[in-house]
Design a protein around this motif. Structure first.
Motif, PDB file in Angstrom:
ATOM      1  N   GLY A 603       0.578  -1.120  -0.100  1.00 57.94           N
ATOM      2  CA  GLY A 603       0.364  -0.353  -0.149  1.00 57.94           C
ATOM      3  C   GLY A 603       0.882   1.668   0.054  1.00 57.94           C
ATOM      4  N   LYS A 604       1.932   1.533   0.892  1.00 52.14           N
ATOM      5  CA  LYS A 604       3.519   2.504   0.641  1.00 52.14           C
ATOM      6  C   LYS A 604       3.933   2.450  -0.188  1.00 52.14           C
ATOM      7  N   LYS A 605       4.042   1.214  -1.251  1.00 58.00           N
ATOM      8  CA  LYS A 605       4.559   1.561  -2.986  1.00 58.00           C
ATOM      9  C   LYS A 605       3.834   2.189  -3.351  1.00 58.00           C
ATOM     10  N   ASN A 609       3.957   5.541  -5.632  1.00 55.15           N
ATOM     11  CA  ASN A 609       4.092   5.185  -7.000  1.00 55.15           C
ATOM     12  C   ASN A 609       3.168   6.736  -7.795  1.00 55.15           C
ATOM     13  N   MET A 610       1.933   6.782  -7.347  1.00 55.14           N
ATOM     14  CA  MET A 610       0.768   7.663  -7.485  1.00 55.14           C
ATOM     15  C   MET A 610       1.471   9.154  -7.734  1.00 55.14           C
ATOM     16  N   LYS A 614       1.717  11.858 -10.580  1.00 58.12           N
ATOM     17  CA  LYS A 614       1.677  13.229 -10.742  1.00 58.12           C
ATOM     18  C   LYS A 614       2.301  14.225 -10.710  1.00 58.12           C
ATOM     19  N   GLU A 615       3.920  13.938  -9.369  1.00 57.23           N
ATOM     20  CA  GLU A 615       4.660  15.056  -9.834  1.00 57.23           C
ATOM     21  C   GLU A 615       6.013  14.908 -11.409  1.00 57.23           C
ATOM     22  N   LYS A 658       4.357  14.069   5.379  1.00 55.19           N
ATOM     23  CA  LYS A 658       5.201  13.597   4.164  1.00 55.19           C
ATOM     24  C   LYS A 658       5.141  14.134   3.287  1.00 55.19           C
ATOM     25  N   TYR A 659       3.896  13.933   2.407  1.00 56.61           N
ATOM     26  CA  TYR A 659       3.839  14.964   1.301  1.00 56.61           C
ATOM     27  C   TYR A 659       3.735  16.467   1.884  1.00 56.61           C
TER      28      TYR A 659
END
Length: 677
Positions: A603-605, A609-610, A614-615, A658-659
């Motif tokens: 789930g973290k990966k 990745n999403m 987006k970046e 963190k995001y």
């Protein structure tokens, strides 16, 4: 306030500070021994209370006085030596006719006060066994519940231990030092766990393990044979003492069985520890193997002792039957007084066995035949004496070995290390380490002796209380003064493993006790069952006297094979159903754990990745911040509908923070770049 109350409650727990202090220096493994010893102390306290209230005190208050009946009197030929230390050390003389042993208790069915001594004696023993079973099973259930509450597959083990284990309510410097040492110990335990889990077993190690098992079997065979030989010698010494008097047998010869069993139980576990060095197991696995081997050793010793005592009982009954046969064979038939109405012969085997063959084959016998009861040993008291002597010798041997192998060894190393050729503290002989396997199994073995001997020696649980109390303080002193922590320190495993061994010991010990109750005829000269064919029949007599005939018939049917076999089958079906349900629930729990683990990792990966996609899709556009409208005053008649908002997990909250922090950093960098241009 609640914190202070909890502190005061912790202070009220006996020996809690001492156990915590030992845990801070030696880890949770060594502390688990003292916690287990304290738990056994309270079990024996309740057992001693049951014996005192149900068995000992009623006999002292309502039974015949000391010396009023033969079984409460010292024989005339032994009265001069009855108070000597040598006699009392062997639990003879006045100790033999005291409330400690079975032979002291009266066979009167109902006292004037209405108390039923034979029924109470058997009921008290059954209560102790039932209490022990319930307490062990209850503690195992509580431990299982606590173990399921802790997440064993938690990630970031070292981070949690390093940054989240400190207790900020500590205000004492010594307590802070102990807490610091305890944290260091737990981190070392975790390091050992992670290293040992990555090890692989080579063919060389497998060969050494096979050799070690062969050596263990040889030691077990030798110990069993030694006890067997000693028991046969003791039977010869017993016959010699009966023929020529007690002075013809030395102290060592009269106590040879107890001495040999104490030495075997003391030195064989040390040999097992030496053999275990060949196997190179994980410390916890090595501990479990040592526990199993020592458990087998102790069970062999106990059953060898029980078989030996059963042989002695058979010898006593054989001598009694020979004396009966000789008496009736030499009976002068001319002195028999004829009866107008012949008395019927009792059909039980004991009454027939004490009659001459000429009378046993008839349906009736004449009056005037004198009743003959041979002078025979009270075998229940004899068994109780052997077990109480074994308990005392075991305690003396244990304390003596602590001083010899740990204290004097530490003094020798400390004094002579400076002038020795090598460093004795590091190399041979080195300071002693606390051996959990043999010390823990020693407690289980000691408790097994107490359970086995309580039926024949009601004072044994009270004596064991004193033994456990002294053993706790001697062991705690030896650990803190003479021992050093293990080089390979490891985490304590499940406490249910220790309790499972104790439960198995209780079950195994109950087999010979049940056999004595239902298959061995009680002594005819002493004890509460001298007028009963077998001990368990006293329950039938009590039910028949107390309840109505209809209720007695119903209870008799319920205890017959016609009712017990269907009940037994029904219980087996219930056990099978519960076992199947448990397996299904365990499978569900494993699936849920896998889903949680997947959410933590995969789930973290996916989230990372999403964000990365987006970046890459819009590198020059700052991330849009949603506009938040704040209502100053809601309408008066506004109806609010509350929606169920799912509680975010810890991982999602950390990722969101963190995001957001990274987004703010990028915005600030772009602003700085725009102003510089």
């Amino acid at each position: 306030m609640s914190r202070e109350l909890s502190n005061y409650a912790a202070l009220m727990i006996p020996w809690e500070d001492k156990i915590k202090n030992i845990e801070s220096y030696f880890g949770s493994v060594v502390a688990s021994y003292f916690t287990f010893l304290r738990w056994l102390f309270w079990i024996n306290f309740i057992m001693a209370l049951i014996c005192g209230v149900v068995i000992i005190m009623p006999e002292v208050l309502f039974g015949p006085d000391m010396g009023a009946v033969p079984y409460k009197s010292v024989p005339v030929n032994e009265s001069t030596e009855a108070s000597y230390l040598k006699t009392l050390w062997n639990f003879n003389g006045y100790a033999q006719v005291s409330p400690i042993f079975y032979g002291y208790y009266s066979s009167i069915k109902v006292y004037e006060s209405g108390f039923r001594m034979p029924f109470a004696y058997l009921l008290g023993n059954l209560m102790m066994f039932g209490y022990s079973f319930i307490t062990i099973l209850k503690q195992m259930a509580a431990n299982s519940k606590d173990e399921k509450a802790t997440d064993k597959d938690d990630n970031f083990t070292f981070s949690w231990k390093a940054f989240a284990s400190w207790d900020y309510m500590i205000g004492n410097e010594e307590t802070a030092k102990n807490k610091y040492k305890a944290l260091v110990i737990t981190i070392r335990e975790s390091v050992t766990e992670s290293k040992e889990s990555a090890k692989k077993t080579s063919k060389k190690v497998k060969f050494f393990r096979f050799v070690a098992n062969i050596l263990v079997l040889m030691v077990l065979t030798a110990s069993t044979y030694a006890i067997y030989i000693t028991v046969n010698r003791s039977r010869k010494f017993q016959a010699l003492a009966k023929e020529k008097g007690p002075s013809s047998v030395t102290w060592v010869q009269s106590n040879e069985v107890s001495l040999v069993m104490s030495l075997v139980t003391a030195f064989c576990p040390m040999i097992f520890d030496v053999i275990a060095n060949l196997e190179d197991y994980h410390p916890r696995v090595a501990l479990q193997w040592s526990l199993r081997r020592i458990m087998v050793l102790y069970l062999l010793n106990l059953y060898t002792l029980y078989i030996a005592l059963y042989w002695k009982i058979q010898d006593i009954e054989k001598e009694a039957l020979e004396a009966n046969s000789t008496f009736y064979a030499n009976l002068n038939m001319s002195e028999i007084i004829p009866c107008s109405t012949p008395l019927p012969i009792i059909s039980d085997s004991f009454s027939i066995s004490i009659l001459h063959e000429g009378f046993a084959n008839q349906t009736s016998m004449p009056c005037g035949i004198p009743e003959f009861v041979p002078e025979m040993t009270c075998w229940e008291t004899m068994v109780g004496q052997e077990l109480i002597k074994l308990t005392v010798f075991d305690f003396v041997t244990t304390v003596g070995l602590i001083y010899v192998t740990e204290f004097f060894r530490a003094v020798f190393i400390r004094v002579l290390n400076a002038c020795w050729c090598w460093d004795m503290e590091i190399y041979f002989p080195a300071y002693a380490e606390f051996s959990l396997a043999d010390n823990l199994l020693h407690l289980v073995y000691n408790q097994g002796m107490i359970w086995m001997g309580t039926l024949f020696c009601p004072g044994l649980p009270a004596l064991n209380l004193f033994k456990l109390l002294c053993l706790f303080y001697v062991r705690a002193w030896a650990v803190m003064v003479c021992n050093v922590p293990h080089e390979r320190i490891f985490k304590a495993g499940s406490n249910n493993f220790y309790l499972m061994l104790l439960l198995f010991m209780l079950y195994v010990v109950m087999i010979p006790i049940a056999f004595a109750m239902v298959s061995i005829r009680p002594s005819r000269t002493c004890g509460p069952y001298q007028d009963t064919e077998y001990m368990y029949l006293i329950i039938t007599e009590w039910v028949q006297d107390v309840f109505h005939e209809t209720i007695f018939a119903v209870l008799k049917y319920l205890t017959s094979p016609g009712a017990l076999i269907p009940i037994f089958i029904l219980l087996l079906l219930c056990i099978y159903y519960l076992s199947s349900s448990n397996d299904a629930l365990q499978g569900t729990v494993l699936d849920l754990k896998k889903q949680l683990q997947y959410e933590r990792t995969e789930g973290k990966k996916k989230v990372f990745n999403m964000n990365k996609a987006k970046e890459e899709a819009s590198p020059n556009e700052p991330p849009s911040v949603p506009e938040v409208k704040i209502a100053t005053q809601p309408p008066k008649e506004q109806v609010t509908i509350e929606k169920e908002v799912p509680t975010p997990s810890i991982a999602s909250v950390l990722l969101a923070k963190k995001y957001i922090s990274k987004t703010r950093e990028r915005i600030e960098e772009r602003k700085l770049a725009a102003t510089s241009n």
